[in-house]
Design a protein around this motif. Structure first.
Motif, PDB file in Angstrom:
ATOM      1  N   GLN A 195      30.717  44.041  34.989  1.00 52.62           N
ATOM      2  CA  GLN A 195      30.433  42.961  35.940  1.00 52.62           C
ATOM      3  C   GLN A 195      31.591  41.987  35.791  1.00 52.62           C
ATOM      4  OE1 GLN A 195      28.587  42.932  32.790  1.00 52.62           O
ATOM      5  NE2 GLN A 195      30.311  41.570  32.418  1.00 52.62           N
ATOM      6  N   CYS A 196      31.582  40.895  36.541  1.00 51.00           N
ATOM      7  CA  CYS A 196      32.665  39.914  36.409  1.00 51.00           C
ATOM      8  C   CYS A 196      32.752  39.433  34.969  1.00 51.00           C
ATOM      9  CB  CYS A 196      32.439  38.736  37.348  1.00 51.00           C
ATOM     10  SG  CYS A 196      33.651  37.425  37.117  1.00 51.00           S
ATOM     11  N   MET A 197      33.977  39.264  34.489  1.00 51.36           N
ATOM     12  CA  MET A 197      34.204  38.862  33.102  1.00 51.36           C
ATOM     13  C   MET A 197      34.202  37.343  32.936  1.00 51.36           C
ATOM     14  SD  MET A 197      34.796  41.799  31.601  1.00 51.36           S
ATOM     15  CE  MET A 197      35.812  41.585  30.152  1.00 51.36           C
ATOM     16  N   HIS A 198      34.180  36.628  34.038  1.00 49.61           N
ATOM     17  CA  HIS A 198      34.281  35.163  34.018  1.00 49.61           C
ATOM     18  C   HIS A 198      35.427  34.716  33.118  1.00 49.61           C
ATOM     19  CE1 HIS A 198      30.782  34.762  36.560  1.00 49.61           C
ATOM     20  NE2 HIS A 198      30.311  35.812  35.904  1.00 49.61           N
ATOM     21  N   CYS A 199      36.606  35.144  33.554  1.00 51.45           N
ATOM     22  CA  CYS A 199      37.829  34.876  32.796  1.00 51.45           C
ATOM     23  C   CYS A 199      37.993  33.380  32.540  1.00 51.45           C
ATOM     24  CB  CYS A 199      39.044  35.349  33.584  1.00 51.45           C
ATOM     25  SG  CYS A 199      38.992  37.091  33.981  1.00 51.45           S
ATOM     26  N   VAL A 200      38.626  33.101  31.414  1.00 49.52           N
ATOM     27  CA  VAL A 200      38.922  31.714  31.086  1.00 49.52           C
ATOM     28  C   VAL A 200      39.991  31.165  32.053  1.00 49.52           C
ATOM     29  CG1 VAL A 200      39.925  30.226  29.316  1.00 49.52           C
ATOM     30  CG2 VAL A 200      38.253  31.982  28.683  1.00 49.52           C
ATOM     31  N   ASP A 201      40.961  32.016  32.382  1.00 48.65           N
ATOM     32  CA  ASP A 201      42.025  31.622  33.314  1.00 48.65           C
ATOM     33  C   ASP A 201      42.096  32.711  34.394  1.00 48.65           C
ATOM     34  OD1 ASP A 201      44.276  30.735  34.599  1.00 48.65           O
ATOM     35  OD2 ASP A 201      45.555  30.700  32.824  1.00 48.65           O
ATOM     36  N   PRO A 202      41.196  32.646  35.372  1.00 51.64           N
ATOM     37  CA  PRO A 202      41.002  33.799  36.259  1.00 51.64           C
ATOM     38  C   PRO A 202      42.123  33.996  37.280  1.00 51.64           C
ATOM     39  CG  PRO A 202      39.121  32.287  36.311  1.00 51.64           C
ATOM     40  CD  PRO A 202      40.258  31.568  35.684  1.00 51.64           C
ATOM     41  N   SER A 203      42.564  35.229  37.374  1.00 52.65           N
ATOM     42  CA  SER A 203      43.541  35.625  38.394  1.00 52.65           C
ATOM     43  C   SER A 203      43.017  35.366  39.793  1.00 52.65           C
ATOM     44  CB  SER A 203      43.790  37.122  38.299  1.00 52.65           C
ATOM     45  OG  SER A 203      44.908  37.396  37.570  1.00 52.65           O
ATOM     46  N   CYS A 204      41.744  35.718  39.986  1.00 47.20           N
ATOM     47  CA  CYS A 204      41.179  35.647  41.327  1.00 47.20           C
ATOM     48  C   CYS A 204      41.226  34.224  41.854  1.00 47.20           C
ATOM     49  CB  CYS A 204      39.744  36.161  41.319  1.00 47.20           C
ATOM     50  SG  CYS A 204      38.636  35.237  40.236  1.00 47.20           S
ATOM     51  N   ILE A 205      41.031  33.256  40.980  1.00 51.37           N
ATOM     52  CA  ILE A 205      41.044  31.859  41.409  1.00 51.37           C
ATOM     53  C   ILE A 205      42.456  31.418  41.755  1.00 51.37           C
ATOM     54  CG2 ILE A 205      40.750  29.502  40.557  1.00 51.37           C
ATOM     55  CD1 ILE A 205      38.210  30.338  39.262  1.00 51.37           C
ATOM     56  N   ALA A 237      44.303  40.792  42.779  1.00 53.56           N
ATOM     57  CA  ALA A 237      44.690  40.037  41.588  1.00 53.56           C
ATOM     58  C   ALA A 237      43.835  40.343  40.363  1.00 53.56           C
ATOM     59  CB  ALA A 237      44.625  38.539  41.899  1.00 53.56           C
ATOM     60  N   CYS A 238      42.547  40.611  40.542  1.00 55.55           N
ATOM     61  CA  CYS A 238      41.660  40.763  39.385  1.00 55.55           C
ATOM     62  C   CYS A 238      42.039  41.986  38.556  1.00 55.55           C
ATOM     63  CB  CYS A 238      40.208  40.887  39.841  1.00 55.55           C
ATOM     64  SG  CYS A 238      39.104  41.332  38.483  1.00 55.55           S
ATOM     65  N   PRO A 239      42.331  41.800  37.283  1.00 59.90           N
ATOM     66  CA  PRO A 239      42.755  42.936  36.458  1.00 59.90           C
ATOM     67  C   PRO A 239      41.624  43.903  36.136  1.00 59.90           C
ATOM     68  CG  PRO A 239      42.603  40.962  35.123  1.00 59.90           C
ATOM     69  CD  PRO A 239      42.346  40.537  36.547  1.00 59.90           C
ATOM     70  N   TYR A 240      40.385  43.484  36.364  1.00 62.70           N
ATOM     71  CA  TYR A 240      39.242  44.346  36.039  1.00 62.70           C
ATOM     72  C   TYR A 240      38.628  44.985  37.286  1.00 62.70           C
ATOM     73  CZ  TYR A 240      39.733  41.575  31.805  1.00 62.70           C
ATOM     74  OH  TYR A 240      40.231  40.952  30.695  1.00 62.70           O
ATOM     75  N   GLY A 241      39.216  44.741  38.439  1.00 66.60           N
ATOM     76  CA  GLY A 241      38.701  45.347  39.667  1.00 66.60           C
ATOM     77  C   GLY A 241      37.299  44.891  40.009  1.00 66.60           C
ATOM     78  N   ILE A 242      37.027  43.606  39.884  1.00 70.02           N
ATOM     79  CA  ILE A 242      35.655  43.119  40.039  1.00 70.02           C
ATOM     80  C   ILE A 242      35.272  42.700  41.463  1.00 70.02           C
ATOM     81  CG2 ILE A 242      34.015  41.368  39.281  1.00 70.02           C
ATOM     82  CD1 ILE A 242      34.669  43.604  37.215  1.00 70.02           C
ATOM     83  N   PRO A 243      36.028  41.826  42.121  1.00 67.34           N
ATOM     84  CA  PRO A 243      35.516  41.359  43.411  1.00 67.34           C
ATOM     85  C   PRO A 243      35.370  42.535  44.381  1.00 67.34           C
ATOM     86  CG  PRO A 243      37.441  40.082  42.737  1.00 67.34           C
ATOM     87  CD  PRO A 243      37.353  41.271  41.831  1.00 67.34           C
ATOM     88  N   THR A 244      34.229  42.665  44.984  1.00 65.82           N
ATOM     89  CA  THR A 244      34.051  43.707  45.985  1.00 65.82           C
ATOM     90  C   THR A 244      33.804  43.048  47.333  1.00 65.82           C
ATOM     91  OG1 THR A 244      31.674  43.894  45.700  1.00 65.82           O
ATOM     92  CG2 THR A 244      33.038  45.238  44.251  1.00 65.82           C
ATOM     93  N   VAL A 301      31.582  29.183  34.967  1.00 65.79           N
ATOM     94  CA  VAL A 301      31.182  30.363  35.739  1.00 65.79           C
ATOM     95  C   VAL A 301      32.005  30.449  37.031  1.00 65.79           C
ATOM     96  CG1 VAL A 301      29.278  31.343  37.075  1.00 65.79           C
ATOM     97  CG2 VAL A 301      28.871  30.460  34.775  1.00 65.79           C
ATOM     98  N   VAL A 302      32.473  31.656  37.360  1.00 66.22           N
ATOM     99  CA  VAL A 302      33.323  31.847  38.538  1.00 66.22           C
ATOM    100  C   VAL A 302      32.460  32.261  39.726  1.00 66.22           C
ATOM    101  CG1 VAL A 302      35.256  33.136  39.507  1.00 66.22           C
ATOM    102  CG2 VAL A 302      35.269  32.487  37.091  1.00 66.22           C
ATOM    103  N   THR A 303      32.431  31.406  40.747  1.00 61.40           N
ATOM    104  CA  THR A 303      31.567  31.674  41.902  1.00 61.40           C
ATOM    105  C   THR A 303      32.383  31.707  43.184  1.00 61.40           C
ATOM    106  OG1 THR A 303      31.140  29.326  42.068  1.00 61.40           O
ATOM    107  CG2 THR A 303      29.498  30.639  40.900  1.00 61.40           C
TER     108      THR A 303
HETATM  109  S1  SF4 Z   1      36.689  38.414  39.411  1.00 64.55           S
HETATM  110 FE1  SF4 Z   1      38.098  39.306  37.960  1.00 64.55          FE
HETATM  111  S2  SF4 Z   1      39.677  37.746  37.648  1.00 64.55           S
HETATM  112 FE2  SF4 Z   1      37.928  36.751  38.605  1.00 64.55          FE
HETATM  113  S3  SF4 Z   1      36.768  35.930  36.895  1.00 64.55           S
HETATM  114 FE3  SF4 Z   1      35.874  37.935  37.388  1.00 64.55          FE
HETATM  115  S4  SF4 Z   1      36.950  39.363  36.062  1.00 64.55           S
HETATM  116 FE4  SF4 Z   1      38.139  37.464  36.042  1.00 64.55          FE
END
Ligand code: SF4
Ligand code: SF4
Ligand code: SF4
Lengths: 295, 395
Positions: free
Chosen positions: A104-114, A146-153, A129-131
């Motif tokens: 699931q989303c990792m809620h990165c400390v410094d998120p690429s997606c943001i 951008a997301c390194p974990y392939g999360i946003p769908t 929390v990243v919303t």
């Molecule tokens: S979507 Fe990806 S980059 Fe954004 S917080 Fe979740 S894991 Fe991190």
């Protein structure tokens, strides 16, 4: 003409110096840290029995429809995270060993997606929390790149799609920010808590059973750190579970250093504009006088 | 500047056989564009959560704007390096740029899922995420489309001023002097904006991190994209010069293009050298000789540009054929570099694949067709091309 060219080169050197100084200062772009009240999850792969109760609970808490695209259409059987599935249990099998894996989303400390998102549709909210906020989203899907974990769908099947990802149950009506997946897990393989507590707990488990685990808490530093932490069984490195080896550097760090270097305070572009306008103006004046049309 | 050949409308009928063919192609794609809005991206394209960006972003937007860099590259040469003799090449270059960028903007509207929200970008600065390289690209491209059409507007005004009394004539009388007065800042902005967003188109993929292959992912991405677009810009000018001369039976600026070729060759060679040097300095030489798909495409990019550059730096630049082939090689290399960076070298993991669907390809073709239609109509109606059969261009 010589004067013109000299002016241009001087101006460019000045602009270059601004850029260079920007790059060096930006290299010290402050490391982001999880907010003091950050919450997170800890998934211990050695405890997970693969019952997928959390997958069902997640769908319920988020009001997500079943994904019946596989088989005879009678099963909710997503084959990966998708716009109907914010949470999934995968299975790694190799050399006589296997391990479950929760994604699931990792809620990165410094998120690429943001960093990617133009209008701040993706945002780090309370508790880190990243919303996602639909009223600002253009549907550009740069977050997915951008997301390194392939999360946003993304709802590819809709004419007016939304971005779908785990938001740590932020939008849960009865219990906002209480992850349903952690609540339901019958063996406490995934637990919820403050980021600080979870890190202590993960390290405690590592210290207590060093023989049982890979000697690392994934997410403590990886890619700048993630608020969802992982423990993996000894002998199963994290990349086998789909968690790439990113190193400690936050993923957006490189791009941000460069962009901030160039655009800091908008000085370099403004300087470049001034130089360009100046040179064009002189050249045109000279041309109007009939000299220096060519050099 | 009196020595410059005056730009003139090409004239002649518009509704020719070729034009009808292109219109038909565009009509098909227009239907598909509407269909794409009804069924969504999933049904119309091969895009997925693994490959969120496909042909439309990699080709129509990223490559299309680079192909539209002729105006940028020529402006640099003529207005900054004061090479006034290239002036006759500027207007056609600005036209192709204006068209290229406008089509890219159209493609963006097709590609994003929620296009209405794009229009919030210019009017909601309080929402801007200043860390987003894509925001910078979006703002720059929007402004640059406007700047290009304003830069080109004197071509329209000149024609309308000579035309019958009426609205258009009045419009020209009001705005032509204003545009003339604003030309200096306009030209400067017209150089600044592409410098910013063409490099940012490289920066965008820095965020792809490990998903982008090591031969492409480098801190130099913004610089490489910038240099490459300048080289492509010049090559497109030469390419278009040849085609326009052939199709519209006009005098071709062969000797002017030859000296331009020297500049192009140097820029493109610089790009290739920098690209190789970067790999060496980052200690990735091993990847160059891994003999996989990535190595192949890398070498193809570099080889195409080196051969093209060498041709332009050698005697071949003096012949029409030499110029044409060299600019084709350079344009191909630039196109490939962009497609590679955005698609071929982008690897989201083993269970994902992408290949553009037929509707995706047809829409891309249709957009190109539309661009050609507009080009033909505009050069036939307005004074854009110089070197008409009667007026020989000054050397
Ligand atoms: S979507 Fe990806 S980059 Fe954004 S917080 Fe979740 S894991 Fe991190
Ligand atoms: S798709 Fe939406 S949420 Fe994702 S980066 Fe684009 S605008 Fe932001
Ligand atoms: S926190 Fe909520 S949304 Fe996220 S995986 Fe768990 S149940 Fe699903």
């Amino acid at each position: 003409m010589a004067t013109n060219r000299r002016a241009l080169l001087k101006g460019m050197a000045a602009a270059g110096a601004v850029v260079a100084s920007g790059v060096t200062t930006a290299e010290a772009r402050a490391r982001k840290r999880a907010p003091a009240d950050a919450i997170g999850m800890l998934y211990d792969a050695t405890l997970c029995i693969g019952c997928k109760t959390c997958v069902v609970a997640c769908k319920q808490a988020n009001g997500l429809p079943p994904d019946t695209s596989r088989g005879d259409g009678l099963w909710d059987a997503p084959d990966d995270l998708n716009s109907k599935t914010k949470n999934i249990i995968k299975l790694y099998k190799g050399e006589g060993r296997q391990s479950f894996m929760k994604a699931q989303c990792m809620h990165c400390v410094d998120p690429s997606c943001i960093n990617a998102c133009m209008m701040g549709s993706l945002e780090k909210r309370e508790y880190g929390v990243v919303t996602w906020h639909g009223e600002r989203c253009t549907g550009c899907r740069y977050c997915g790149v951008a997301c390194p974990y392939g999360i946003p769908t993304y709802e590819y099947d809709k004419a007016f799609p939304a971005v779908v990802k785990c938001e740590m149950c932020a939008q849960r009506k009865d219990k906002p920010f209480k992850p349903a997946c952690c609540e339901i897990c019958p063996v406490k393989a995934v637990i919820f808590g403050t980021y600080a507590d979870l890190l202590v707990e993960a390290k405690r488990r590592l210290a207590e059973h060093p023989d049982r685990y890979e000697p690392k808490v994934f997410g403590e530093t990886d890619g700048g750190g993630t608020q969802v932490l992982y423990l993996s069984a000894a002998g199963i490195p994290f990349d086998k579970l789909g968690l790439p080896d990113l190193g400690p550097e936050p993923v957006p760090q490189l791009q941000q250093s460069i962009q901030h270097g160039i655009y800091q305070g908008f000085i370099a572009p403004a300087a470049l504009f001034a130089v360009l306008a100046g040179v064009i103006w002189r050249n045109r004046k000279a041309a109007a006088r009939g000299e220096g049309v060519d050099s | 500047m009196s020595a410059h050949a005056k730009a003139q409308p090409v004239g002649g009928p518009i509704w020719t056989r070729g034009f009808r063919l292109i219109t038909a192609l565009f009509a098909v794609s227009a239907v598909l564009m509407i269909w794409r809005w009804i069924v969504g991206l999933g049904a119309a394209t091969d895009l997925s959560d693994g490959y969120p960006w496909g042909l439309w972003i990699a080709f129509d937007v990223v490559t299309g704007t680079a192909l539209g860099c002729g105006g940028y590259a020529m402006a640099f040469l003529v207005y900054i390096f004061n090479k006034g003799r290239y002036h006759p090449l500027v207007r056609p270059a600005v036209l192709t740029s204006a068209l290229g960028y406008t089509m890219a903007a159209l493609a963006i509207n097709l590609d994003v899922g929620r296009p209405l929200y794009i229009y919030l970008i210019p009017i909601r600065p309080s929402w801007w995420n200043l860390n987003s390289a894509l925001l910078e690209v979006a703002l720059c491209v929007m402004s640059y489309v406007a700047v290009l059409w304003i830069e080109l507007s004197p071509a329209f005004f000149e024609r309308w001023e000579a035309g019958p009394e009426g609205f258009l004539k009045k419009l020209s009388a009001t705005f032509h002097p204003i545009v003339k007065k604003l030309m200096v800042p306009l030209l400067a902005v017209g150089i600044l904006l592409p410098t910013m967003h063409q490099s940012s188109l490289g920066s965008l993929m820095l965020l792809a991190g490990k998903k982008l292959h090591g031969l492409w992912h480098t801190p130099l991405l913004p610089l490489l994209f910038l240099i490459s677009c300048v080289g492509m810009g010049y090559a497109v000018v030469a390419f278009e010069g040849t085609l326009a001369a052939r199709v519209f039976h006009r005098h071709r600026e062969t000797s002017m293009l030859a000296s331009l070729g020297k500049v192009t060759g140097a820029v493109v060679m610089g790009w290739a050298v920098l690209r190789l040097l970067d790999i060496v300095l980052r200690g990735k030489v091993g990847l160059l000789f891994s003999f996989d798909m990535y190595g192949f495409f890398f070498w193809l990019e570099v080889a195409l540009s080196i051969v093209g550059a060498l041709m332009l730096l050698s005697g071949s630049r003096h012949t029409e054929a030499g110029q044409f082939v060299a600019s084709m090689l350079i344009v191909s290399s630039g196109v490939l570099y962009r497609i590679d960076t955005y698609l071929v070298a982008y690897n989201p993991g083993p269970n994902w694949s992408y290949f553009p669907t037929v509707p995706e390809q047809l829409i891309t073709l249709g957009i190109v067709a539309f661009e050609i239609m507009l080009y033909v109509v505009l050069v036939k109606t307005f004074p854009i091309l110089s070197g008409g059969t009667s007026a020989r261009a000054a050397k």
